[in-house]
Scaffold this active site. Structure first.
Site, mmCIF file in Angstrom:
data_model
loop_
_atom_site.group_PDB
_atom_site.id
_atom_site.type_symbol
_atom_site.label_atom_id
_atom_site.label_comp_id
_atom_site.label_asym_id
_atom_site.label_seq_id
_atom_site.Cartn_x
_atom_site.Cartn_y
_atom_site.Cartn_z
ATOM 1 N N GLY A 253 0.799 -1.223 0.000
ATOM 2 C CA GLY A 253 0.000 0.000 0.000
ATOM 3 C C GLY A 253 0.825 1.263 0.000
ATOM 4 N N PRO A 290 5.135 -4.287 -0.933
ATOM 5 C CA PRO A 290 4.778 -3.232 -1.877
ATOM 6 C C PRO A 290 4.537 -3.796 -3.279
ATOM 7 C CG PRO A 290 7.140 -3.264 -1.502
ATOM 8 C CD PRO A 290 6.554 -4.303 -0.589
ATOM 9 N N GLY A 291 3.499 -3.307 -3.926
ATOM 10 C CA GLY A 291 3.258 -3.673 -5.316
ATOM 11 C C GLY A 291 3.435 -2.439 -6.179
ATOM 12 N N ARG A 292 2.444 -1.550 -6.063
ATOM 13 C CA ARG A 292 2.424 -0.318 -6.842
ATOM 14 C C ARG A 292 3.763 0.427 -6.814
ATOM 15 N NH1 ARG A 292 -2.120 2.204 -7.502
ATOM 16 N NH2 ARG A 292 -2.955 0.905 -5.840
ATOM 17 N N ARG A 328 -7.851 2.059 -14.487
ATOM 18 C CA ARG A 328 -7.899 2.726 -13.184
ATOM 19 C C ARG A 328 -8.764 3.990 -13.150
ATOM 20 N NH1 ARG A 328 -4.119 4.647 -10.767
ATOM 21 N NH2 ARG A 328 -4.686 3.957 -8.695
ATOM 22 N N TYR A 332 -11.540 3.420 -10.489
ATOM 23 C CA TYR A 332 -11.277 4.064 -9.192
ATOM 24 C C TYR A 332 -11.359 5.577 -9.256
ATOM 25 C CZ TYR A 332 -8.729 -0.392 -8.392
ATOM 26 O OH TYR A 332 -8.340 -1.691 -8.285
ATOM 27 N N CYS A 365 -17.356 2.358 -25.827
ATOM 28 C CA CYS A 365 -18.704 2.905 -25.693
ATOM 29 C C CYS A 365 -19.161 2.898 -24.241
ATOM 30 C CB CYS A 365 -19.676 2.122 -26.563
ATOM 31 S SG CYS A 365 -19.283 2.307 -28.301
ATOM 32 N N GLU A 366 -18.514 3.715 -23.439
ATOM 33 C CA GLU A 366 -18.839 3.873 -22.024
ATOM 34 C C GLU A 366 -18.513 5.312 -21.649
ATOM 35 O OE1 GLU A 366 -19.931 1.669 -19.681
ATOM 36 O OE2 GLU A 366 -19.804 -0.155 -20.888
ATOM 37 N N TYR A 394 -0.881 -1.868 -12.123
ATOM 38 C CA TYR A 394 -2.299 -2.106 -12.385
ATOM 39 C C TYR A 394 -2.718 -1.472 -13.710
ATOM 40 C CZ TYR A 394 -1.820 -3.224 -7.461
ATOM 41 O OH TYR A 394 -1.378 -3.746 -6.274
HETATM 42 C C1 LIG Z 1 -2.429 -5.852 -3.620
HETATM 43 C C2 LIG Z 1 -1.716 -6.347 -2.423
HETATM 44 C C3 LIG Z 1 -0.509 -5.756 -2.023
HETATM 45 C C4 LIG Z 1 0.115 -4.586 -2.724
HETATM 46 O O1 LIG Z 1 -0.625 -3.446 -2.712
HETATM 47 P P1 LIG Z 1 0.024 -2.114 -3.353
HETATM 48 O O2 LIG Z 1 -0.951 -1.051 -3.081
HETATM 49 O O3 LIG Z 1 0.198 -2.355 -4.801
HETATM 50 O O4 LIG Z 1 1.330 -1.889 -2.670
HETATM 51 C C5 LIG Z 1 0.143 -6.305 -0.934
HETATM 52 N N1 LIG Z 1 -0.364 -7.356 -0.266
HETATM 53 C C6 LIG Z 1 -1.518 -7.956 -0.616
HETATM 54 C C7 LIG Z 1 -2.014 -9.112 0.157
HETATM 55 C C8 LIG Z 1 -2.233 -7.467 -1.701
HETATM 56 O O5 LIG Z 1 -3.379 -8.052 -2.040
#
Ligand SMILES: *Cc1c(COP(=O)(O)O)cnc(C)c1O
Length: 445
Positions: A253, A290-292, A328, A332, A365-366, A394
């Protein structure tokens, strides 16, 4: 937390803005490979990993692969030293293929389809070091029914959540994790069937400078839970047997600044707040996911303007990328910065054009198929290329074929070289599964 301490570190800046990309390079790539085109810079991806590792030197850093599962990204992240956090059998499969060993692979099961559990339990026979994270007693039962008795981490719903949008706030959503006040007893019961190695919580996406308080609260609760489970603070009689935990995982996150004027996250401050809040872990490791943060600012989506339409409500700029390529904004209400790279015939360089407030809309078409309204872009003209920034997380990952739109191509940049890592889908790709099911013949277009 203060943002004054966020400094540009020169070789590894804290953020890459859409304005920092080399416009000529992006235009050359678009000319060569067509649009819409994702460009993912692997060098920048690696820098993001390096900043995370240096802010959290003692932590296990696990890349949540769902942000971008492209093979080149997975290999880059693996080489940088991060583990992989997977949310499905497909992600586990791709992480294994990208070279992550079981000891660097974590599978988080959320209401896991039977097919996913079957697959993972099967893989664990070969890769016993994989850890499965489960967030419901039913999931534990289903694992046990399949004979699973391996490494297990309990996902906990900490009752606090962060997030830039209600749809990505998971910490307080009952869907994710066992309720906090039941977590200790569920973990102890689980230890009778599995090798319980950790506790986990993920609050949702979008920890930003304003939301550090809820992050702190989540982390503190997880620290308390872990101490309780390992018996670090015995209070006398009838103590249950301590669990032999290895880590406390406080999720991902970590936010990125989508808006041009938003401050980047001060990773060192987040790390310090995390360490403070988690407290003394008596030798347990801290883990983050971390992902994002790893991929977002390393990617842009390049799209070409095909329509410029003056209307009483303002100018609508039509482009060849849509919500099917980058979902996104539609899903969102996410903000992505947009930059005019130029390229229209007989038009001056964008730097020499007046900014004009425009709506940028795609071909789907949205009504929701818009990348933004009231965006001050250097007056766009038909043929210009626009770069939609901070699209590495994402982005391609959520791309789909709605409206029978083939998915875009993706180019990866590394060491100055550009490589097509996903070819553009063609019309014939739209019907592959249909033809395989029915044997129908389709012209190859
Ligand atoms: C999606 C997710 C993350 C990563 O979230 P980011 O906002 O991309 O950092 C980490 N842990 C779990 C379990 C997730 O589902």
């Amino acid at each position: 937390m203060t943002t004054e301490t966020v400094r540009d570190t020169g070789a590894n800046p804290v953020v890459r803005r859409v304005s920092d990309w080399d416009a000529d390079r992006l235009a050359a790539l678009a000319d060569e490979h067509g649009t819409p085109l994702y460009v993912q810079d692997l060098d920048r991806t690696r820098q993001n990993c390096e900043r995370l590792l240096s802010a959290f030197p003692d932590a296990d850093v696990r890349y949540a692969v769902k942000a971008h599962t492209g093979r080149a990204v997975l290999e880059t992240v693996r080489e940088a030293g991060l583990d992989a956090e997977c949310a499905s059998a497909g992600e586990v499969d791709r992480a294994l293929a990208a070279g992550f060993g079981g000891d660097r692979l974590h599978y988080t099961a959320v209401n896991p389809p039977a097919r996913d559990l079957d697959y993972v339990v099967d893989v664990v026979e070969r890769e016993p070091a994989i850890t499965v994270t489960a967030g419901a007693v039913d999931t534990l039962d289903r694992l046990a029914e399949r004979g699973y008795d391996g490494r297990l981490c309990l996902r906990v719903n900490p009752g606090v959540g962060a997030g830039h949008h209600a749809k990505v706030t998971t910490g307080s959503a009952p869907k994710f994790g066992v309720p906090y006040d039941r977590a200790a007893s569920v973990a102890r019961e689980a230890a009778e069937r599995f090798d319980v190695v950790g506790v986990h919580a993920h609050a949702g996406s979008g920890i930003d400078p304003d939301q550090l308080d809820s992050h702190r609260e989540l982390v503190a609760r997880m620290g308390d839970l872990a101490r309780e489970l390992i018996g670090a603070e015995p209070d006398g009689n009838d103590e249950p047997d301590p669990l032999d935990l290895e880590y406390v995982d406080v999720g991902g996150g970590f936010g990125v600044p989508y808006r041009e004027d938003a401050e980047p996250l001060d990773l060192d401050a987040v790390a310090e707040a995390t360490r403070d809040a988690v407290g003394d872990l008596s030798g347990l490791a801290l883990a983050i996911e971390p992902g994002r943060y790893v991929v977002a600012d390393a990617g842009v989506l390049v799209t070409r303007v095909n329509t410029v339409k003056p209307t009483p409500e303002g100018t609508v700029v039509g482009v060849d990328a849509g919500m099917t390529d980058l979902l996104r904004p539609a899903m969102y209400d996410a903000y992505h910065p947009i930059r005019n790279l130029g390229g229209a015939v007989d038009e001056p360089d964008p730097a020499d054009r007046e900014p004009e407030p425009v709506t940028v809309a795609g071909p789907i078409c949205e009504t929701g198929d818009s990348f933004g309204t009231d965006r001050a872009l250097a007056r766009p003209a038909r043929g210009d290329l626009l770069a939609v920034g901070v699209a590495g997380a994402y982005g391609y990952e959520m791309a789909n074929q709605y409206n029978s739109r083939p998915r875009p191509a993706e180019v990866a940049l590394a060491d100055g070289k550009a490589t097509v890592v996903r070819r553009r889908e063609r019309l014939v790709d739209l019907t592959t599964v249909e033809r395989e099911a029915t044997g129908a013949e389709v012209a190859d277009r």
